[in-house]
Design a protein around this motif. Structure first.
Motif, PDB file in Angstrom:
ATOM      1  N   SER A   1      23.603 -37.926 -22.772  1.00 49.53           N
ATOM      2  CA  SER A   1      23.053 -39.181 -22.254  1.00 49.53           C
ATOM      3  C   SER A   1      22.170 -38.909 -21.046  1.00 49.53           C
ATOM      4  N   THR A   2      21.147 -39.747 -20.882  1.00 48.23           N
ATOM      5  CA  THR A   2      20.277 -39.697 -19.706  1.00 48.23           C
ATOM      6  C   THR A   2      20.245 -41.064 -19.050  1.00 48.23           C
ATOM      7  N   ALA A   3      20.413 -41.099 -17.736  1.00 50.21           N
ATOM      8  CA  ALA A   3      20.352 -42.357 -16.987  1.00 50.21           C
ATOM      9  C   ALA A   3      19.296 -42.230 -15.904  1.00 50.21           C
ATOM     10  N   THR A   4      18.480 -43.264 -15.760  1.00 51.04           N
ATOM     11  CA  THR A   4      17.460 -43.304 -14.722  1.00 51.04           C
ATOM     12  C   THR A   4      17.789 -44.418 -13.746  1.00 51.04           C
ATOM     13  N   ALA A   5      17.959 -44.061 -12.478  1.00 49.97           N
ATOM     14  CA  ALA A   5      18.334 -45.045 -11.466  1.00 49.97           C
ATOM     15  C   ALA A   5      17.139 -45.890 -11.057  1.00 49.97           C
ATOM     16  N   SER A   6      17.385 -47.154 -10.779  1.00 43.91           N
ATOM     17  CA  SER A   6      16.382 -48.066 -10.253  1.00 43.91           C
ATOM     18  C   SER A   6      17.107 -49.171  -9.498  1.00 43.91           C
ATOM     19  N   ALA A   7      17.250 -48.977  -8.195  1.00 42.22           N
ATOM     20  CA  ALA A   7      18.046 -49.890  -7.365  1.00 42.22           C
ATOM     21  C   ALA A   7      19.431 -50.091  -7.986  1.00 42.22           C
TER      22      ALA A   7
ATOM     23  N   ILE B   1      21.409 -38.647   3.038  1.00 33.92           N
ATOM     24  CA  ILE B   1      20.205 -38.297   2.288  1.00 33.92           C
ATOM     25  C   ILE B   1      19.054 -39.179   2.781  1.00 33.92           C
ATOM     26  N   SER B   2      17.897 -38.591   3.004  1.00 38.32           N
ATOM     27  CA  SER B   2      16.743 -39.377   3.428  1.00 38.32           C
ATOM     28  C   SER B   2      16.330 -40.356   2.335  1.00 38.32           C
ATOM     29  N   SER B   3      15.923 -41.540   2.739  1.00 37.12           N
ATOM     30  CA  SER B   3      15.444 -42.546   1.796  1.00 37.12           C
ATOM     31  C   SER B   3      13.943 -42.441   1.557  1.00 37.12           C
ATOM     32  N   THR B   4      13.299 -41.438   2.140  1.00 35.77           N
ATOM     33  CA  THR B   4      11.871 -41.209   1.918  1.00 35.77           C
ATOM     34  C   THR B   4      11.690 -40.473   0.604  1.00 35.77           C
ATOM     35  N   ALA B   5      11.143 -41.142  -0.405  1.00 36.23           N
ATOM     36  CA  ALA B   5      11.132 -40.612  -1.765  1.00 36.23           C
ATOM     37  C   ALA B   5      10.394 -39.292  -1.882  1.00 36.23           C
ATOM     38  N   ASN B   6       9.269 -39.135  -1.146  1.00 30.20           N
ATOM     39  CA  ASN B   6       8.493 -37.917  -1.333  1.00 30.20           C
ATOM     40  C   ASN B   6       9.135 -36.682  -0.695  1.00 30.20           C
ATOM     41  N   LEU B   7      10.273 -36.840  -0.034  1.00 39.39           N
ATOM     42  CA  LEU B   7      11.048 -35.692   0.453  1.00 39.39           C
ATOM     43  C   LEU B   7      11.984 -35.145  -0.614  1.00 39.39           C
ATOM     44  N   GLY B   8      12.093 -35.842  -1.726  1.00 35.35           N
ATOM     45  CA  GLY B   8      12.807 -35.277  -2.875  1.00 35.35           C
ATOM     46  C   GLY B   8      14.209 -35.756  -3.095  1.00 35.35           C
ATOM     47  N   GLY B   9      14.825 -36.396  -2.098  1.00 29.02           N
ATOM     48  CA  GLY B   9      16.180 -36.887  -2.291  1.00 29.02           C
ATOM     49  C   GLY B   9      17.186 -35.782  -2.530  1.00 29.02           C
ATOM     50  N   TYR B  10      18.164 -36.080  -3.350  1.00 29.64           N
ATOM     51  CA  TYR B  10      19.288 -35.170  -3.633  1.00 29.64           C
ATOM     52  C   TYR B  10      19.146 -34.646  -5.048  1.00 29.64           C
ATOM     53  N   SER B  11      19.266 -33.329  -5.225  1.00 33.61           N
ATOM     54  CA  SER B  11      19.278 -32.720  -6.560  1.00 33.61           C
ATOM     55  C   SER B  11      20.433 -31.731  -6.623  1.00 33.61           C
TER      56      SER B  11
ATOM     57  N   THR C   1      18.344 -46.234  -1.262  1.00 35.47           N
ATOM     58  CA  THR C   1      17.470 -47.268  -0.684  1.00 35.47           C
ATOM     59  C   THR C   1      17.464 -47.207   0.832  1.00 35.47           C
ATOM     60  N   SER C   2      18.550 -46.728   1.423  1.00 35.55           N
ATOM     61  CA  SER C   2      18.596 -46.432   2.849  1.00 35.55           C
ATOM     62  C   SER C   2      19.456 -45.190   3.025  1.00 35.55           C
ATOM     63  N   ALA C   3      19.225 -44.433   4.089  1.00 36.60           N
ATOM     64  CA  ALA C   3      19.904 -43.155   4.282  1.00 36.60           C
ATOM     65  C   ALA C   3      21.411 -43.308   4.099  1.00 36.60           C
ATOM     66  N   ASP C   4      21.982 -42.451   3.251  1.00 35.22           N
ATOM     67  CA  ASP C   4      23.395 -42.616   2.910  1.00 35.22           C
ATOM     68  C   ASP C   4      23.949 -41.305   2.364  1.00 35.22           C
TER      69      ASP C   4
ATOM     70  N   GLY D   1      28.124 -45.137   1.508  1.00 41.12           N
ATOM     71  CA  GLY D   1      28.012 -46.174   2.526  1.00 41.12           C
ATOM     72  C   GLY D   1      27.602 -47.528   1.998  1.00 41.12           C
ATOM     73  N   GLY D   2      27.386 -47.649   0.689  1.00 41.41           N
ATOM     74  CA  GLY D   2      27.075 -48.944   0.107  1.00 41.41           C
ATOM     75  C   GLY D   2      25.630 -49.167  -0.281  1.00 41.41           C
ATOM     76  N   SER D   3      24.745 -48.195   0.001  1.00 44.14           N
ATOM     77  CA  SER D   3      23.358 -48.335  -0.425  1.00 44.14           C
ATOM     78  C   SER D   3      23.269 -48.248  -1.951  1.00 44.14           C
ATOM     79  N   THR D   4      22.191 -48.748  -2.501  1.00 37.50           N
ATOM     80  CA  THR D   4      21.944 -48.549  -3.920  1.00 37.50           C
ATOM     81  C   THR D   4      21.140 -47.267  -4.115  1.00 37.50           C
ATOM     82  N   ILE D   5      21.062 -46.819  -5.372  1.00 34.74           N
ATOM     83  CA  ILE D   5      20.293 -45.624  -5.707  1.00 34.74           C
ATOM     84  C   ILE D   5      18.912 -46.095  -6.146  1.00 34.74           C
ATOM     85  N   ALA D   6      17.910 -45.833  -5.310  1.00 37.00           N
ATOM     86  CA  ALA D   6      16.574 -46.344  -5.582  1.00 37.00           C
ATOM     87  C   ALA D   6      15.937 -45.673  -6.784  1.00 37.00           C
TER      88      ALA D   6
END
Length: 225
Positions: A57-63, A146-156, A89-92, A210-215
């Protein structure tokens, strides 16, 4: 014994011939990557090669409040999840939980999990973080956000769920990298375990602690035979 070949047992493209005790018979074609497996005195069958990784299965996060995978069974000895560019969506902080009722609920009591972790932050010496035996989830990273700045790559990272059909403790290992909210690179390896619960793990959940969503981000679940 005479072998009979006629219109009733003409091979299909990709089929393999075998003796059925009376005449020459043929298997179907199977699918790409499968191997022919003996069934003893019965007709051989096509099956995935032992040790093969099968994309389930593949899942793509969007908020997304969480990313859940259900339906884990004993058909696979282990499961692996590849996480790519998971951005909150915010640092978490990032964590996971397990379920024994196929996702109807996820264990979250204060003594359900334990995590032990080694991490290197911005080139500093390796540090050790442990949630002890009182975790409400398995930590997938140190508490650096994790930084919420998308172009920094997030978590992998790569999360391996070892023998989830074991009705007692289930071990989970993690190797990951992310950019923290402070702009520092963190490399992490850790091992977690579900404890003080019984029953086979048949669903897993990834979420922001911390309760943020996964953007954004992609999650791929593989089964390992």
């Amino acid at each position: 014994m005479a072998l009979i070949l006629d219109g009733t047992n003409t091979p299909t493209l990709g089929g393999v011939g075998y003796g059925d005790g009376t005449e020459l018979a043929f298997t179907g074609a199977g699918t790409a990557g499968q191997v022919l497996t003996s069934a003893g005195g019965a007709a051989p069958t096509w099956a995935a090669a032992p040790g093969a990784m099968i994309l389930i299965s593949t899942a793509t996060a969007s908020a997304s409040s969480s990313i859940d995978f259900t339906g884990l069974t004993s058909a696979y000895k282990n499961y692996i999840v590849y996480i790519n560019n998971c951005v909150p969506t915010s640092a978490d902080d990032f964590a996971m939980r397990t379920s024994t009722d196929n996702g109807s609920s996820f264990a979250s009591a204060s003594s359900n999990y334990v995590t032990q972790m080694n991490s290197v932050l911005n080139g500093s010496a390796t540090t050790t973080f442990s949630s002890g035996a009182s975790g409400t989830s398995i930590s997938l990273m140190p508490p650096n956000n994790i930084s919420s700045t998308a172009n920094l790559g997030g978590y992998s990272g790569v999360v391996t769920i070892l023998n989830p059909s074991n009705a007692s403790n289930t071990v989970i290992t993690v190797a990951s990298s992310f950019i923290s909210s402070g702009g520092f690179q963190s490399y992490t390896s850790c091992a977690g375990a579900r404890q003080n619960t019984s029953g086979a793990v048949n669903a897993i959940r990834f979420f922001m602690f911390g309760g943020s969503t996964i953007a954004s981000g992609t999650f791929k679940l593989y089964g390992v035979l």
